[in-house]
Design a protein around this motif. Sequence first.
Motif, PDB file in Angstrom:
ATOM      1  N   THR A   1      31.568  44.172  34.015  1.00 25.42           N
ATOM      2  CA  THR A   1      32.977  44.343  34.376  1.00 25.42           C
ATOM      3  C   THR A   1      33.883  43.425  33.571  1.00 25.42           C
ATOM      4  OG1 THR A   1      34.509  44.252  36.255  1.00 25.42           O
ATOM      5  CG2 THR A   1      32.716  42.655  36.245  1.00 25.42           C
ATOM      6  N   SER A   2      35.144  43.721  33.587  1.00 27.61           N
ATOM      7  CA  SER A   2      36.121  42.809  32.980  1.00 27.61           C
ATOM      8  C   SER A   2      36.718  41.882  34.042  1.00 27.61           C
ATOM      9  CB  SER A   2      37.224  43.606  32.290  1.00 27.61           C
ATOM     10  OG  SER A   2      37.821  44.496  33.194  1.00 27.61           O
ATOM     11  N   ASP A   3      36.285  42.042  35.278  1.00 27.60           N
ATOM     12  CA  ASP A   3      36.814  41.262  36.400  1.00 27.60           C
ATOM     13  C   ASP A   3      36.010  39.974  36.586  1.00 27.60           C
ATOM     14  OD1 ASP A   3      37.780  40.239  38.765  1.00 27.60           O
ATOM     15  OD2 ASP A   3      37.785  42.160  39.811  1.00 27.60           O
ATOM     16  N   SER A   4      36.619  38.863  36.208  1.00 30.67           N
ATOM     17  CA  SER A   4      35.937  37.577  36.355  1.00 30.67           C
ATOM     18  C   SER A   4      36.545  36.735  37.471  1.00 30.67           C
ATOM     19  CB  SER A   4      35.986  36.805  35.034  1.00 30.67           C
ATOM     20  OG  SER A   4      37.332  36.554  34.670  1.00 30.67           O
ATOM     21  N   THR A   5      37.294  37.382  38.370  1.00 34.56           N
ATOM     22  CA  THR A   5      37.913  36.635  39.464  1.00 34.56           C
ATOM     23  C   THR A   5      36.843  36.108  40.423  1.00 34.56           C
ATOM     24  OG1 THR A   5      38.186  38.594  40.863  1.00 34.56           O
ATOM     25  CG2 THR A   5      40.010  38.052  39.365  1.00 34.56           C
ATOM     26  N   GLU A   6      37.181  35.015  41.068  1.00 40.80           N
ATOM     27  CA  GLU A   6      36.257  34.410  42.031  1.00 40.80           C
ATOM     28  C   GLU A   6      35.917  35.394  43.151  1.00 40.80           C
ATOM     29  OE1 GLU A   6      35.831  30.446  44.882  1.00 40.80           O
ATOM     30  OE2 GLU A   6      37.697  30.794  43.783  1.00 40.80           O
TER      31      GLU A   6
END
Length: 136
Positions: free
Chosen positions: A94-99
């Motif tokens: 994914t491109s989502d690296s949020t906590e």
Amino acid sequence: MTAPDLRRLKVLLVDDEPFIRSTIRQILVQIGIPQANVYESASAKAGISETLRMRPNVVLCDIHMPEEDGFVYVAQLRKAPIADVAQIPVVMLTSDSTEEAVLTAKGLKVDGYLVKPVSIAAVKKSLERALKVSLP
């Protein structure tokens, strides 16, 4: 860790972006997985159907997709009544690296988390960890 026969390894890509699926397919082929052993689904719902049909050794799954997201896919997979299916290793791609995303994935007991764009080395290492093997 043992070295698997890459000619027998089946990988499922679950991602709504055709370009991403194509790119990851090329990376997997460069690692040594035959193109014929790389399967694709463009949605979480299709991914579940394909998982039940072909029983991959590992799944690379995007998070953000229209309708149901990758977390829905993993949650449904983990609840599968067939133990072998419920335990298939899943690597979020994914491109989502949020906590929040990372913690959600961890809560679903995913076997890896790769942030796009990815390198061949990163994909290979993630597959090794998820499959608990050493790839050539």
